[in-house]
Design an enzyme around this catalytic site. Structure first.
Site, PDB file in Angstrom:
ATOM      1  N   SER A  81      -9.784   1.611   2.670  1.00 28.31           N
ATOM      2  CA  SER A  81      -8.912   2.383   1.819  1.00 28.31           C
ATOM      3  C   SER A  81      -7.838   1.585   1.085  1.00 28.31           C
ATOM      4  CB  SER A  81      -8.229   3.464   2.655  1.00 28.31           C
ATOM      5  OG  SER A  81      -7.383   2.875   3.624  1.00 28.31           O
ATOM      6  N   LYS A 122       0.848  -1.192   0.000  1.00 24.86           N
ATOM      7  CA  LYS A 122       0.000   0.000   0.000  1.00 24.86           C
ATOM      8  C   LYS A 122       0.885   1.244   0.000  1.00 24.86           C
ATOM      9  CE  LYS A 122      -3.940   1.892   2.643  1.00 24.86           C
ATOM     10  NZ  LYS A 122      -4.857   1.666   3.775  1.00 24.86           N
ATOM     11  N   SER A 145      -9.946  -0.766   6.909  1.00 28.63           N
ATOM     12  CA  SER A 145      -9.367  -0.650   5.571  1.00 28.63           C
ATOM     13  C   SER A 145      -8.655  -1.866   5.014  1.00 28.63           C
ATOM     14  CB  SER A 145      -8.414   0.538   5.509  1.00 28.63           C
ATOM     15  OG  SER A 145      -9.157   1.723   5.375  1.00 28.63           O
TER      16      SER A 145
HETATM   17  N1  GLN Z   1     -13.172   3.833   6.040  1.00 28.60           N
HETATM   18  C1  GLN Z   1     -12.665   4.287   7.291  1.00 28.60           C
HETATM   19  C2  GLN Z   1     -12.299   5.737   7.187  1.00 28.60           C
HETATM   20  O1  GLN Z   1     -12.576   6.302   6.195  1.00 28.60           O
HETATM   21  C3  GLN Z   1     -11.469   3.462   7.708  1.00 28.60           C
HETATM   22  C4  GLN Z   1     -10.242   3.798   6.969  1.00 28.60           C
HETATM   23  C5  GLN Z   1      -9.068   2.973   7.355  1.00 28.60           C
HETATM   24  O2  GLN Z   1      -9.202   1.935   8.000  1.00 28.60           O
HETATM   25  N2  GLN Z   1      -7.903   3.460   6.976  1.00 28.60           N
HETATM   26  O3  GLN Z   1     -11.737   6.328   8.064  1.00 28.60           O
END
Ligand code: GLN
Length: 473
Positions: free
Chosen positions: A149, A74, A173
């Site tokens: 994400s 990532k 994410s």
């Molecule tokens: N979707 C969640 C957010 O927008 C979690 C994101 C993540 O785990 N990095 O914060």
């Protein structure tokens, strides 16, 4: 593409590491343009690393657990001399002077980085639509999102560009994209994997973890990257747990709770899959109890104060002075303002504003302070549950992969996607998402297994029972 375990065994047995690397490059060439998975492909670096692994085998040395296994990273993990953008314009062109600890550990275990994958800007989002470099498409249905994400890392494995990848999970994410792409995804116990060199979103929640097609490959990868790191002050001191050796332990005699709050509100096909998973564990010898943990309903609200509060502080460092892009202005304040205005996307700005507000002197107690109290209550509620059971089962996401644009105009609808995944981040505990059955349009469904801190081995064993019953292994 072969599994990571198979590739490592073949390479140790004398097959050139270049075989899997070339296979990976061919798969990337075939679909990267369509799916927008990799922001950067390190072709030369991958070939050089493969040659180094081959040389180690020739010399009779063991290249490590991940000998010659291609992996995708990532793009919020720092890689020396390789662009690391967090999918943000503000970091475009920035090359870190050091590796994240996980990257060094992968190299030490013989893994081969194929490059950096797309994400929601600074890991804020649930669909990878918030990337400044365009969305990633779901390889199983390119009209739908891969989740986020870590959407790029999930899509890399789902499209067989690499057998394994790394993502980060702050509120879901890793697990949410794993569910939407039909993969195993792990949010390890907070502190099990070093965060050194992971560009911080919300430091008290962030954890790095694996994506894989199988439970065994996920366990192998987690074992390779876990363990104490003096460079991360929140790193757990205990030695790395043995994980792969326990994947076939089964669930006989284990007590499993089906928790209403982790299923209620999910689509019918998802509820059906969770119920079937519960039956499967029961048939395999687990004792099932039904439990309600009402505090879990507070998770989303607490998270959307704590995570933006930490983000607003963490992202203050992107000011045009030290990293990435700078837009000049008349004085330093104007320069910072212009840089941050042009460099950050809409969702990142929304989080910075929410977080700054929650931390401001007049509102601190009412918002941030209150959210911390809720977090403590959730930690206690989980602890009480784990006095009665060994693990908890629930849904990973309320639905299968959704279509592009269907939630982009409604931040609340997007945030609700994480309603089942967020609670364990707040509690800092271990959680795995494993594919189990299919729903609408024949798309995969993810089932979540939750346990107390450092219960990964137990969760992998239960996930393996579900994987076998689902005909995936
Ligand atoms: N979707 C969640 C957010 O927008 C979690 C994101 C993540 O785990 N990095 O914060």
């Amino acid at each position: 593409m072969k599994s990571a375990l198979e590739i490592a065994a073949a390479v140790r047995g004398g097959q050139s590491a270049l075989v899997a690397v070339e296979e990976s490059l061919t798969a990337i060439r075939a679909r990267n343009e369509e799916l927008n998975v990799f922001l950067y492909v390190d072709e030369d670096g991958a070939r050089a690393a493969a040659a180094h692994v081959d040389e180690q085998v020739r010399r009779g040395e063991d290249p490590g657990l991940l000998a010659g296994v291609p992996i995708a990273l990532k793009d919020n993990l720092c890689t020396t001399g390789i662009p690391t953008t967090c999918s943000s314009k503000i970091l475009e062109g920035w090359k870190p002077p050091y590796n994240a600890t996980v990257v060094d550990r992968l190299v030490a275990q013989g893994a081969i980085s194929m490059g950096k994958t797309n994400l929601d800007e600074f890991a804020m989002g649930s669909s990878t639509e918030n990337s400044a470099f365009g969305p990633t498409r779901n390889p199983l249905d390119p009209a739908r999102v891969p989740g986020g994400s870590s959407g790029g890392s999930a899509a890399a494995v789902a499209s067989n560009m690499t057998p394994i990848s790394l993502g980060s999970d702050t509120g879901g994410s890793i697990r949410q994209p794993a569910a939407l792409c039909g993969l195993v995804g792990v949010k390890p116990t907070y502190g099990l994997v070093s965060r050194y060199g992971l560009i911080a979103f919300a430091s008290s929640l962030d954890q790095i973890g694996p994506f894989a097609h199988s439970v065994s490959d996920a366990a192998l990868l987690l074992e390779a990257i876990a363990g104490h790191d003096p460079l991360d002050s929140t790193s757990l001191p205990e030695p790395t747990p043995s994980l792969l050796a326990h994947v076939n332990d089964g669930v006989a005699g284990k007590r499993v709770a089906i928790v209403r709050e982790l299923v209620d509100g999910a689509d019918e096909d998802v509820v059906r899959a969770v119920n079937k998973a519960v039956e499967t564990l029961k048939d395999a010898g687990a004792t099932i109890v039904e439990l309600s943990i009402p505090e879990l309903h507070l998770g989303l609200s607490a998270y959307y104060l704590i995570a933006p509060a930490e983000a607003s502080s963490n992202l203050a460092r992107f000011d045009g002075v030290r990293f990435g892009n700078r837009i000049d202005g008349e004085d330093v304040t104007a320069m910072m303002e212009a840089t941050r205005t042009a460099g950050f996307g809409a969702e990142v700005k929304r989080r910075i504003m929410l977080g700054t507000y929650a931390l401001s002197a007049g509102y601190f107690d009412a918002y941030y302070g209150q959210a911390l109290k809720v977090r403590t209550r959730m930690i206690e509620a989980f602890a009480t549950a784990y006095q009665q059971v060994d693990m908890i089962i629930g849904a990973t996401t309320p639905s299968v992969a959704f279509e592009f644009g269907s939630k982009t105009n409604d931040p609340m609808a997007m945030y609700l996607n994480d309603v089942f995944t967020i609670p364990t981040n707040l509690a800092g505990e271990a959680t795995i998402s494993v594919p189990f059955g299919t729903g609408e349009a024949n798309l995969p469904i993810g089932v979540q297994l939750l346990g107390p801190g450092r219960s990964e081995a137990r969760l992998f064993a239960a996930a393996r029972v579900l994987e076998i019953a689902d005909g995936r292994a």
